[in-house]
Design an enzyme around this catalytic site. Structure first.
Site, PDB file in Angstrom:
ATOM      1  N   VAL A   9       0.859  -1.175   0.000  1.00  0.00           N
ATOM      2  CA  VAL A   9       0.000   0.000   0.000  1.00  0.00           C
ATOM      3  C   VAL A   9       0.896   1.226   0.000  1.00  0.00           C
ATOM      4  O   VAL A   9       2.009   1.200   0.528  1.00  0.00           O
ATOM      5  CB  VAL A   9      -0.955   0.052   1.219  1.00  0.00           C
ATOM      6  CG1 VAL A   9      -1.996  -1.035   1.158  1.00  0.00           C
ATOM      7  CG2 VAL A   9      -0.161  -0.021   2.516  1.00  0.00           C
ATOM      8  N   SER A  10       0.411   2.301  -0.598  1.00  0.00           N
ATOM      9  CA  SER A  10       1.134   3.566  -0.509  1.00  0.00           C
ATOM     10  C   SER A  10       0.775   4.228   0.813  1.00  0.00           C
ATOM     11  O   SER A  10      -0.179   3.834   1.488  1.00  0.00           O
ATOM     12  CB  SER A  10       0.756   4.481  -1.678  1.00  0.00           C
ATOM     13  OG  SER A  10      -0.604   4.856  -1.593  1.00  0.00           O
TER      14      SER A  10
END
Length: 493
Positions: A9-10
């Site tokens: 995930v960012s």
């Protein structure tokens, strides 16, 4: 060979949906992943630590399949995707995306994979364009961004923050961020150094820095905690004092064709904290201090410089010195007797309670003692028969068993086909042992240097500082001090 999962995930996705990563991990484990690698980074970056570790395992032939929820979790860069796919195909590693119809074993699956990768890269480029257009729109309207300490954003403009921020115990006086910011400016103009200014402010407002408090038996936590509602470092204070917002201007990080940052002058002159005359004086002081005192220098003057850290706040310790016979040496013209110490850098700004210094020779003696003991320990282990040989993986042991059986058969009934099979097995075993030795290469070099350097302790009595620096930085990770004592020495071997 194992099935490995990869989740990513960012930082923005993590902030918007705190369960996104957890959901990915659960789905991947349920899909049969035996081991899981996780990154919290942008998918367009190629320096993701866990992703690179996963690809290294693929190149070593230790992964038979990678499981991801979607293709864009693996990467959002089409060149990176193509390079990754080449690595997977070269080492017979399959890729399975739970939400995408992807199977590298079929031509249709490969085509679908490239199409999805191209679409993902196009979406990233479009997002970047939208962000750039949005920032340009803000710059055209001269919208204030990132208000520094002492300011607040009101109607898209910077204004001094006069809202109550804290209450002083002495005098029961309410202080705003704008008032504190002005006190910081006045303190710097009076003291004329960053450290003396911070010492004044930190003492006045009781600001200290300390390490995370760990309960017995718990693993150590990294990082530092500032006790107080605000805190500046030396570099942070310098950047804050130079911020054009304090002088009534509006800066943007974007640079023009000449490499200068975009700056709109006098956007809020009535809200300035520093006048033009004070701004020039501050710049002059900072530039002069840098020239005279070497502010920002990273030179390592002494053998243990850069390796000593405070146990209380985990900041590095600066070197300092004192003269034993200053007056007598000046009067009689004899050499000065110098003492050299390490002291927590945050004590100078009063943001740490560790005032007590420790002599450099005490630190160095503790380091040498720890290295000598470690060298003796490694020497004893290396001479023990059960540890003398390099450990072999289960795959290597299996191949060696097959090799032994073929050698027995060949000794009874020699055959050219058996000889070729024996040669192939020996080649495979050599390759596996070489792969294992590469993983241990750095540690082996450090151990050899340790045994060579500290086999004779008397060697270091007359060694030069340059030799000591080289060896210490290769073998020592950190020296932790508290109350003038060495409490821990962390070695790299």
């Amino acid at each position: 060979m194992i099935t490995v999962g990869y989740a990513r995930v960012s930082s923005r996705e993590q902030a918007d949906n705190s369960h996104a990563l957890e959901q990915q991990c659960d789905r991947i484990r349920n899909a049969g992943a035996e081991e899981l690698f996780v990154d919290v980074e942008s998918g367009s970056r190629d320096d993701r630590r866990q992703f690179n570790k996963l690809i290294d395992l693929v190149r070593k032939g230790q992964v038979k399949e990678i499981v991801v929820t979607r293709l864009d979790r693996l990467t959002r860069s089409l060149p990176t995707l193509r390079k990754t796919i080449d690595d997977l195909q070269k080492h017979n590693c399959n890729l399975r995306a739970l939400d995408d119809s992807i199977d590298l074993k079929t031509a249709a699956g490969k085509f679908h994979l490239n199409m999805l990768g191209a679409l993902a890269e196009m979406e990233v480029d479009r997002l970047s364009e939208r962000v750039q257009h949005g920032w340009q729109h803000l710059r055209d309207r001269k919208v204030a961004m990132n208000s520094p300490f002492g300011y607040i954003k009101v109607n898209n403009q910077h204004q001094l923050d006069h809202n109550p921020f804290l209450c002083l115990i002495i005098g029961q006086c309410e202080m705003s961020k704008a008032a504190i910011a002005r006190e910081i400016v006045d303190a710097f103009l009076e003291k004329k150094t960053l450290r003396q200014c911070l010492r004044e402010i930190n003492t006045r407002y009781g600001i200290q820095t300390f390490a995370h408090n760990n309960k017995p038996g718990e693993p150590k936590k990294g990082g530092r905690v500032a006790q107080g509602v605000f805190k500046f470092s030396n570099g942070g204070l310098s950047n804050w004092l130079r911020n054009p917002v304090l002088r009534g201007h509006l800066p943007y990080l974007r640079k023009d064709k000449n490499g200068r940052a975009e700056l709109h002058l006098n956007t809020h002159p009535e809200q300035r904290l520093i006048s033009d005359a004070e701004g020039k004086e501050i710049e002059s002081i900072l530039n002069r201090n840098r020239e005279i005192k070497g502010y920002g220098s990273t030179a390592l003057k002494y053998p243990c410089s850069g390796l000593v850290f405070c146990a209380e706040c985990r900041s590095s310790c600066y070197s300092t010195s004192s003269v034993n016979n200053g007056y007598r040496a000046k009067r009689l013209g004899i050499p000065k007797e110098m003492n050299y110490y390490f002291q927590c850098k945050n004590w100078t700004s009063r943001s740490c309670s560790q005032k007590t210094m420790i002599k450099m020779e005490v630190v160095e003696a503790a380091v040498i003692d720890a290295l000598i003991k470690k060298a003796a320990q490694i020497s004893n282990i290396s001479q023990t028969p059960e540890f003398s040989a390099e450990p072999e993986s289960p795959e290597t042991q299996k191949l060696r068993s097959q090799l032994f059986q073929l050698q027995q058969i060949n000794s009874i009934a020699p055959n050219d086909a058996i000889k070729i099979a024996i040669a192939n097995l020996e080649s495979q075993i050599t390759q596996l042992r070489y792969s294992l030795s590469q993983n241990q290469e750095i540690n082996t070099i450090s151990q050899e240097l340790l045994l060579w350097a500290f086999s004779d302790p008397d060697l270091w009595k007359n060694a030069s500082d340059d030799d000591k620096k080289r060896v210490y930085r290769e073998l020592v990770e950190a020296v932790i001090i508290r109350d003038g004592q060495v409490v821990e020495i962390r070695l790299k071997v």
